[in-house]
Write an enzyme that holds these catalytic residues in place. Sequence first.
Site, PDB file in Angstrom:
ATOM      1  N   LEU A 239       0.747  -1.120  -0.317  1.00 38.89           N
ATOM      2  CA  LEU A 239       0.382  -0.175  -0.582  1.00 38.89           C
ATOM      3  C   LEU A 239       0.876   1.495   0.098  1.00 38.89           C
ATOM      4  O   LEU A 239       1.109   2.136   1.467  1.00 38.89           O
ATOM      5  CB  LEU A 239      -1.014   0.321   0.986  1.00 38.89           C
ATOM      6  CG  LEU A 239      -2.544  -0.432   0.454  1.00 38.89           C
ATOM      7  CD1 LEU A 239      -3.164  -0.190   2.293  1.00 38.89           C
ATOM      8  CD2 LEU A 239      -2.814   0.520  -0.355  1.00 38.89           C
ATOM      9  N   HIS A 240       1.404   1.445  -0.889  1.00 30.76           N
ATOM     10  CA  HIS A 240       2.666   2.791  -1.238  1.00 30.76           C
ATOM     11  C   HIS A 240       1.940   3.795  -0.369  1.00 30.76           C
ATOM     12  O   HIS A 240       2.894   4.309   0.194  1.00 30.76           O
ATOM     13  CB  HIS A 240       2.604   2.491  -2.372  1.00 30.76           C
ATOM     14  CG  HIS A 240       3.275   1.568  -3.214  1.00 30.76           C
ATOM     15  ND1 HIS A 240       5.222   0.707  -3.178  1.00 30.76           N
ATOM     16  CD2 HIS A 240       2.556   0.576  -4.416  1.00 30.76           C
ATOM     17  CE1 HIS A 240       5.341  -0.566  -3.979  1.00 30.76           C
ATOM     18  NE2 HIS A 240       3.923  -0.148  -4.569  1.00 30.76           N
ATOM     19  N   ASP A 241       1.118   4.397  -1.845  1.00 30.41           N
ATOM     20  CA  ASP A 241       0.767   6.074  -0.910  1.00 30.41           C
ATOM     21  C   ASP A 241       0.066   6.022  -0.194  1.00 30.41           C
ATOM     22  O   ASP A 241      -0.007   7.421   0.076  1.00 30.41           O
ATOM     23  CB  ASP A 241      -0.504   6.314  -2.384  1.00 30.41           C
ATOM     24  CG  ASP A 241       0.263   6.111  -3.998  1.00 30.41           C
ATOM     25  OD1 ASP A 241      -0.159   6.150  -4.681  1.00 30.41           O
ATOM     26  OD2 ASP A 241       1.417   6.206  -3.772  1.00 30.41           O
TER      27      ASP A 241
END
Length: 311
Positions: A239-241
């Site tokens: 879940l990068h952002d």
Amino acid sequence: MARPLIVDCDPGQDDAVALLLALASPELQLLGITTVAGNVTVQQTSDNARRICELAGHPEMRVYAGCPRPLLRPLQTAEHVHGKTGIDGADLPEPQMPLQPIHAVQYLIETLMAAPQPVTLALLGPMTNLAVALVQQPQIVEHIDRLVFMGGSAFEGNVTPAAEFNILTDPHAAQVVLSAGIREVVMLGLNVTQQVISTPERIERIRALKTRVGEVVAGMLTFYGKFDLERYGLPGGPLHDPCVIAYLLEPQLFQTQPCYVEVETTSALNLGRTVVDRWGTSHRPANAQVAFEVDAQGFYDLLTERLSCYK
Ligand code: RIB
Ligand code: CA
């Protein structure tokens, strides 16, 4: 007092979750959302940002479409990761709320120059919009409180061995931004974001909220995780952002270090690499706080708790 914030993004499932987290957090005063070409075209990222605002019950939110392509490189989108719509797995209707009539770059310049207090910028995609704004109106630097961005990596890339998607998409924009002298820059690169994996257990915890938002997020993360499972054998998508928004809410979840960071803008092999000088060997002054560790479970506890605010 809520801190004024502008989010620049390219939804993208993970951008979408980041927007839902921001919209559920009263500590953040989200002034507006700007969109950019990246994961999919800017038309699609603009549609998706508005779909998510309506899902979150915020049709009043102002969304501004930005640059349709990087500064120099041709646009290379990522439908193979995010699906044709950019938020496959969500199944949301066409947006009804309007797109704002002015360009995202104009909005950034006008809003920052008129801001009664410096504004936090959260960048979740290629940095094209902010780079153009900085070139057009350099004085906006004085009105940026801090820039927190997802991009780059202190180690390997996720598109090439050297480069991460956001920075590789527009490496020239990233170098303009990182060399602009913004007073506080926080880099959340792959070396932390790939520690926050949306495992089946974490997805089921969100689905168990039994709300429309929980259902949509679980659907998006289930679709989005397929790519990372196939390529890396990971048990879910990173879940990068949302790490950017989580940092704004609970910075103690992350361990950062001051580093000098520069972007490779010429080498064919290493184009878009963020060269992170962690130990001062370049003798150049640090221009970013780079995150190296994250409390992944604490991140998912925060995310799930905030998503539970949607009824
Ligand atoms: O490399 C991950 C980044 O690229 C994320 O921002 C994702 O949304 C894509 O834009
Ligand atoms: Ca993104």
